[in-house]
Design a protein around this motif. Structure first.
Motif, short mmCIF file in Angstrom:
data_model
loop_
_atom_site.label_atom_id
_atom_site.label_comp_id
_atom_site.label_asym_id
_atom_site.label_seq_id
_atom_site.Cartn_x
_atom_site.Cartn_y
_atom_site.Cartn_z
N VAL A 3 0.35 16.52 -8.81
CA VAL A 3 -0.26 14.91 -9.45
C VAL A 3 -1.91 14.68 -9.14
O VAL A 3 -2.41 15.96 -8.76
N ASN A 24 2.12 12.85 -13.03
CA ASN A 24 2.76 14.45 -12.97
C ASN A 24 1.66 14.92 -13.81
O ASN A 24 1.19 14.36 -15.18
N TRP A 59 -4.17 9.53 -2.21
CA TRP A 59 -3.68 10.55 -2.82
C TRP A 59 -4.14 12.47 -2.78
O TRP A 59 -3.25 13.43 -3.02
N ALA A 64 -2.87 15.71 -4.45
CA ALA A 64 -3.46 15.43 -5.84
C ALA A 64 -4.67 15.56 -5.97
O ALA A 64 -5.78 15.63 -4.88
#
Length: 78
Positions: A3, A24, A59, A64
């Motif tokens: 991510v 993504n 995140w 991420a």
């Protein structure tokens, strides 16, 4: 699934603004994101940056990775 926190382009021709999204790694630039995290409007003076830092930190804690541009926006927003 990798991510990235990145920008997606919105707005009209020559009047662009950007949303900061979690997406993504393999999806298109303007494809469907996993979550919206804020926006960046460079067309006003000074540039308008609005980010949800709680979601961004969540995140990043999940693995991420922000792009270089988003990393710079995060530093400016703090």
């Amino acid at each position: 699934m990798a991510v990235k926190l990145r920008l997606t382009r919105m707005g009209n021709k020559k009047r662009a603004f950007y949303r900061v999204v979690a997406a993504n790694n393999q999806s298109r630039r303007d494809g469907r994101p996993l979550e919206y995290l804020g926006y960046y409007n460079p067309m006003v003076e000074p540039a308008e940056i609005k980010l949800d830092m709680e979601k961004i930190e969540k995140w990043i804690a999940e693995g991420a990775e922000p792009t270089a541009t988003v990393r710079g926006l995060i530093k400016k927003a703090k």
